[in-house]
Design an enzyme around this catalytic site. Structure first.
Site, PDB file in Angstrom:
ATOM      1  N   ASN A 272     -11.835   5.525 -49.186  1.00 54.48           N
ATOM      2  CA  ASN A 272     -12.497   4.906 -50.335  1.00 54.48           C
ATOM      3  C   ASN A 272     -14.017   4.829 -50.225  1.00 54.48           C
ATOM      4  OD1 ASN A 272      -9.953   4.468 -51.415  1.00 54.48           O
ATOM      5  ND2 ASN A 272      -9.791   2.369 -50.607  1.00 54.48           N
TER       6      ASN A 272
ATOM      7  N   THR B 173     -11.097  24.135 -65.945  1.00 56.79           N
ATOM      8  CA  THR B 173     -11.495  23.179 -66.996  1.00 56.79           C
ATOM      9  C   THR B 173     -11.759  21.832 -66.319  1.00 56.79           C
ATOM     10  OG1 THR B 173      -9.126  22.800 -67.397  1.00 56.79           O
ATOM     11  CG2 THR B 173     -10.258  24.270 -68.939  1.00 56.79           C
TER      12      THR B 173
ATOM     13  N   PRO C 224      -2.508   8.394 -48.811  1.00 57.00           N
ATOM     14  CA  PRO C 224      -2.296   9.832 -48.642  1.00 57.00           C
ATOM     15  C   PRO C 224      -3.634  10.536 -48.394  1.00 57.00           C
ATOM     16  CG  PRO C 224      -0.999   9.025 -50.476  1.00 57.00           C
ATOM     17  CD  PRO C 224      -1.857   7.874 -50.023  1.00 57.00           C
TER      18      PRO C 224
ATOM     19  N   HIS D 200      -5.213   4.227 -56.100  1.00 59.27           N
ATOM     20  CA  HIS D 200      -5.566   3.569 -54.827  1.00 59.27           C
ATOM     21  C   HIS D 200      -5.256   2.078 -54.859  1.00 59.27           C
ATOM     22  CE1 HIS D 200      -8.167   6.805 -52.680  1.00 59.27           C
ATOM     23  NE2 HIS D 200      -7.217   7.360 -53.403  1.00 59.27           N
ATOM     24  N   ASP D 201      -5.205   1.490 -56.052  1.00 59.85           N
ATOM     25  CA  ASP D 201      -4.753   0.098 -56.128  1.00 59.85           C
ATOM     26  C   ASP D 201      -3.250   0.013 -55.863  1.00 59.85           C
ATOM     27  OD1 ASP D 201      -4.904  -2.663 -56.501  1.00 59.85           O
ATOM     28  OD2 ASP D 201      -4.320  -2.488 -58.606  1.00 59.85           O
TER      29      ASP D 201
ATOM     30  N   VAL E 265      -1.531   0.410 -52.298  1.00 59.27           N
ATOM     31  CA  VAL E 265      -1.840  -0.556 -51.243  1.00 59.27           C
ATOM     32  C   VAL E 265      -1.398  -1.944 -51.709  1.00 59.27           C
ATOM     33  CG1 VAL E 265      -3.669  -1.595 -49.856  1.00 59.27           C
ATOM     34  CG2 VAL E 265      -3.748   0.845 -50.390  1.00 59.27           C
TER      35      VAL E 265
ATOM     36  N   GLY F  20       0.905  -2.722 -53.680  1.00 59.78           N
ATOM     37  CA  GLY F  20       1.287  -2.742 -55.089  1.00 59.78           C
ATOM     38  C   GLY F  20       0.087  -2.868 -56.019  1.00 59.78           C
TER      39      GLY F  20
ATOM     40  N   ARG G 131      -8.250   7.471 -60.654  1.00 62.93           N
ATOM     41  CA  ARG G 131      -8.020   7.405 -59.206  1.00 62.93           C
ATOM     42  C   ARG G 131      -7.964   5.962 -58.709  1.00 62.93           C
ATOM     43  NH1 ARG G 131     -11.836   9.038 -54.272  1.00 62.93           N
ATOM     44  NH2 ARG G 131     -10.245   9.530 -52.726  1.00 62.93           N
TER      45      ARG G 131
ATOM     46  N   ASP H  74      -5.454  18.682 -68.443  1.00 62.60           N
ATOM     47  CA  ASP H  74      -4.535  19.706 -68.944  1.00 62.60           C
ATOM     48  C   ASP H  74      -3.690  20.226 -67.776  1.00 62.60           C
ATOM     49  OD1 ASP H  74      -6.222  21.349 -67.441  1.00 62.60           O
ATOM     50  OD2 ASP H  74      -7.344  22.048 -69.177  1.00 62.60           O
TER      51      ASP H  74
ATOM     52  N   HIS I  77      -5.482  15.757 -60.424  1.00 60.84           N
ATOM     53  CA  HIS I  77      -6.585  16.572 -59.909  1.00 60.84           C
ATOM     54  C   HIS I  77      -6.964  17.678 -60.883  1.00 60.84           C
ATOM     55  CE1 HIS I  77      -5.748  15.132 -55.487  1.00 60.84           C
ATOM     56  NE2 HIS I  77      -6.249  14.192 -56.264  1.00 60.84           N
TER      57      HIS I  77
ATOM     58  N   ASP J  88     -10.705  20.952 -60.475  1.00 59.75           N
ATOM     59  CA  ASP J  88     -10.138  22.019 -61.299  1.00 59.75           C
ATOM     60  C   ASP J  88     -11.270  22.959 -61.700  1.00 59.75           C
ATOM     61  OD1 ASP J  88      -9.266  23.671 -63.331  1.00 59.75           O
ATOM     62  OD2 ASP J  88      -8.403  22.066 -64.564  1.00 59.75           O
TER      63      ASP J  88
ATOM     64  N   ASP K 264      -2.034  -4.715 -57.697  1.00 63.76           N
ATOM     65  CA  ASP K 264      -2.419  -6.135 -57.706  1.00 63.76           C
ATOM     66  C   ASP K 264      -3.925  -6.332 -57.800  1.00 63.76           C
ATOM     67  OD1 ASP K 264      -3.181  -5.132 -55.283  1.00 63.76           O
ATOM     68  OD2 ASP K 264      -2.396  -6.801 -54.083  1.00 63.76           O
TER      69      ASP K 264
HETATM   70  C1  HEM Z   1      -0.967  13.320 -53.377  1.00 65.38           C
HETATM   71  C2  HEM Z   1      -1.817  12.674 -52.645  1.00 65.38           C
HETATM   72  C3  HEM Z   1      -3.285  12.650 -52.959  1.00 65.38           C
HETATM   73  C4  HEM Z   1      -4.284  12.988 -52.113  1.00 65.38           C
HETATM   74  C5  HEM Z   1      -4.144  13.451 -50.673  1.00 65.38           C
HETATM   75  C6  HEM Z   1      -5.517  12.837 -52.845  1.00 65.38           C
HETATM   76  C7  HEM Z   1      -6.772  13.062 -52.301  1.00 65.38           C
HETATM   77  C8  HEM Z   1      -7.940  13.052 -53.024  1.00 65.38           C
HETATM   78  C9  HEM Z   1      -9.228  13.374 -52.472  1.00 65.38           C
HETATM   79  C10 HEM Z   1      -9.507  13.725 -51.018  1.00 65.38           C
HETATM   80  C11 HEM Z   1     -10.132  13.301 -53.484  1.00 65.38           C
HETATM   81  C12 HEM Z   1     -11.633  13.570 -53.379  1.00 65.38           C
HETATM   82  C13 HEM Z   1     -12.325  12.386 -52.728  1.00 65.38           C
HETATM   83  C14 HEM Z   1     -13.731  12.708 -52.302  1.00 65.38           C
HETATM   84  O1  HEM Z   1     -13.977  13.835 -51.840  1.00 65.38           O
HETATM   85  O2  HEM Z   1     -14.593  11.809 -52.405  1.00 65.38           O
HETATM   86  C15 HEM Z   1      -9.417  12.930 -54.668  1.00 65.38           C
HETATM   87  C16 HEM Z   1      -9.978  12.770 -55.904  1.00 65.38           C
HETATM   88  C17 HEM Z   1      -9.284  12.377 -57.019  1.00 65.38           C
HETATM   89  N1  HEM Z   1      -7.962  11.985 -57.059  1.00 65.38           N
HETATM   90 FE1  HEM Z   1      -6.611  12.257 -55.609  1.00 65.38          FE
HETATM   91  N2  HEM Z   1      -5.243  12.424 -54.104  1.00 65.38           N
HETATM   92  C18 HEM Z   1      -3.898  12.279 -54.219  1.00 65.38           C
HETATM   93  C19 HEM Z   1      -3.222  11.811 -55.325  1.00 65.38           C
HETATM   94  C20 HEM Z   1      -3.826  11.371 -56.479  1.00 65.38           C
HETATM   95  C21 HEM Z   1      -3.168  10.649 -57.520  1.00 65.38           C
HETATM   96  C22 HEM Z   1      -1.728  10.176 -57.478  1.00 65.38           C
HETATM   97  C23 HEM Z   1      -4.093  10.440 -58.501  1.00 65.38           C
HETATM   98  C24 HEM Z   1      -3.942   9.715 -59.811  1.00 65.38           C
HETATM   99  C25 HEM Z   1      -2.824   9.646 -60.487  1.00 65.38           C
HETATM  100  C26 HEM Z   1      -5.326  11.053 -58.069  1.00 65.38           C
HETATM  101  C27 HEM Z   1      -6.473  11.132 -58.800  1.00 65.38           C
HETATM  102  C28 HEM Z   1      -7.663  11.649 -58.344  1.00 65.38           C
HETATM  103  C29 HEM Z   1      -8.814  11.884 -59.190  1.00 65.38           C
HETATM  104  C30 HEM Z   1      -8.857  11.726 -60.692  1.00 65.38           C
HETATM  105  C31 HEM Z   1      -9.852  12.315 -58.356  1.00 65.38           C
HETATM  106  C32 HEM Z   1     -11.307  12.614 -58.752  1.00 65.38           C
HETATM  107  C33 HEM Z   1     -12.060  11.276 -58.737  1.00 65.38           C
HETATM  108  C34 HEM Z   1     -13.524  11.343 -59.127  1.00 65.38           C
HETATM  109  O3  HEM Z   1     -14.027  12.390 -59.538  1.00 65.38           O
HETATM  110  O4  HEM Z   1     -14.176  10.290 -59.009  1.00 65.38           O
HETATM  111  N3  HEM Z   1      -5.128  11.579 -56.827  1.00 65.38           N
HETATM  112  N4  HEM Z   1      -8.082  12.776 -54.370  1.00 65.38           N
END
Ligand code: HEM
Ligand SMILES: *[C@@H]1O[C@H](CO)[C@@H](O)[C@H](O)[C@H]1NC(C)=O
Ligand SMILES: *[C@@H]1O[C@H](CO)[C@@H](O)[C@H](O)[C@H]1NC(C)=O
Ligand SMILES: *[C@@H]1O[C@H](CO)[C@@H](O)[C@H](O)[C@H]1NC(C)=O
Length: 333
Positions: free
Chosen positions: A100, A252, A168, A72-73, A76, A78, A68, A257, A198, A249, A80
């Protein structure tokens, strides 16, 4: 004006134009490449992998958190390394932005990776590239695909809190998610494939609890499976702590996956932004979700391509930016 001075001013104009064109051309041509550190830090990928896997032994979630961070890098200003900068006299950190704060994690592991790399090859590897490598190591170490990471990014010297606040959001309608992705050159396939991240990690109740009780007209979100909803309601009671963690998820939770996409087919997407990819009527993303749900190979292939696409967002290359010696601070500050 004499003819000689007018010809000399037009030729210096031409020279200036040529320089501008050359700079432009170099900017658009600046290419990241897997072999960037081949001679200067040949073991960089192995070092990153070993620190990630060591962290994973005591924290199964860390691979999700590191993946993640890269997202997030890159979204914003690019890829960087701006996400890694701490607050300081000159930096209003992205870490403090709404999406964040109290949510992003993994910064200590990035510091450990940086320290291990600095011991092997001081002053050479950027923090921005560390995030790209850590994401690949994380996905690979959780059962997902491995790939050759493009390298050669340099670190920025600024952060952008406002842009980070505009990342997003899980509450964005699909059309807003699409426009936030297209603003950085990413399309529907990228949106769906990258949302597949996710497949691991956690989300806090506050990121989706609006779907559980009073989503519209006093009713819960109708695109949320009722038995999944009641499980979530138990974990996220109304008025309860918004910070309780839930698996993104449910099938799993720690494995990379395709099950995320099968969950969407069963109305078991945790975030509104997840379920919308399939449940928005007429959306072009729905058929992509179904194709990934049908084939893990197809998902993995698209995910790798989309991670590369995301990693190509406005990198600083050549002499732009710097190689930070501490990922949390701009050099000399
Ligand atoms: C499509 C737009 C996306 C939205 C709206 C979004 C939103 C979120 C939100 C709200 C969370 C939970 C944060 C929290 O409750 O503290 C989350 C977790 C996460 N997101 Fe996204 N996300 C998006 C795209 C992505 C992308 C592109 C990636 C990576 C390629 C990603 C990877 C992750 C991962 C792995 C987690 C779990 C992080 C952890 O357990 O520490 N997400 N995301
Ligand atoms: C860089 O190193 C990798 C791994 O050792 C090797 O496979 C690759 O061919 C090298 N590339 C170049 C351009 O030297
Ligand atoms: C981040 O959250 C903490 C509480 O955990 C709070 O004290 C701090 O003010 C927040 N930062 C910003 C910039 O809102
Ligand atoms: C649900 O939300 C609406 C506004 O969004 C509000 O007017 C209504 O009172 C809420 N109902 C309950 C039961 O909380």
């Amino acid at each position: 004006m004499s003819s000689s001075s007018s010809s000399s001013s037009s030729s210096s104009l031409l020279a200036a134009l040529a320089i501008c064109l050359a700079l432009l051309f170099q900017g658009s041509r600046a290419q990241l490449r897997p072999s960037f550190y081949n001679t200067t830090c040949p073991d960089v990928s192995a070092i990153v992998l070993s620190v990630v896997q060591e962290a994973q032994r005591s924290d199964v979630r860390i691979t999700a958190s590191l993946t993640r961070l890269f997202f997030h890098d890159c979204f914003v200003q690019g890829c960087d390394g701006s996400i890694l900068l701490d607050d300081s006299a000159t930096i209003v950190s992205e870490k403090g932005a709404i999406p964040n704060n109290n949510s992003l994690r993994g910064f200590n592991v990035v510091d450990n990776i940086k320290a291990a790399i600095e011991r092997a090859c001081p002053g050479v590897v950027s923090c921005a590239d560390i995030l790209a490598l850590a994401a690949e190591s994380s996905v690979r170490s959780s059962g997902g695909p491995s790939w050759s990471v493009l390298l050669g990014r340099r670190d920025g010297t600024t952060a952008n809190r406002n842009a980070a606040n505009n990342l997003p959001s899980p509450f964005d309608p699909l059309s807003t998610l699409q426009s936030k992705f297209s603003a950085v050159g990413l399309g529907n396939t990228d949106l769906v494939a990258l949302s597949g991240a996710h497949t691991f990690g956690r989300a806090q109740c506050k990121s989706f609890s609006n779907r559980l009780y009073n989503f519209s007209g006093g009713r819960p979100d109708s695109t949320l499976n009722p038995s999944y909803r009641s499980t979530l309601q138990q974990n996220c009671p109304q008025g309860g702590p918004g910070s309780t963690l839930n698996n993104l998820d449910p099938t799993t939770p720690n494995t990379f996956d395709k099950n995320y996409f099968n969950n969407l087919q069963g109305n078991r997407g945790l975030l509104q932004s997840d379920q919308e990819l399939l449940s928005t009527s007429g959306a072009p993303t729905a058929s992509i979700v179904n194709s990934f749900a049908n084939s893990q190979g197809t998902f993995f292939q698209s995910f790798v391509q989309s991670m590369i696409n995301m990693g190509n967002i406005s990198p600083l290359t050549a002499s732009r930016g710097q190689i930070r010696s501490n990922c949390r601070r701009v050099n000399g500050s």
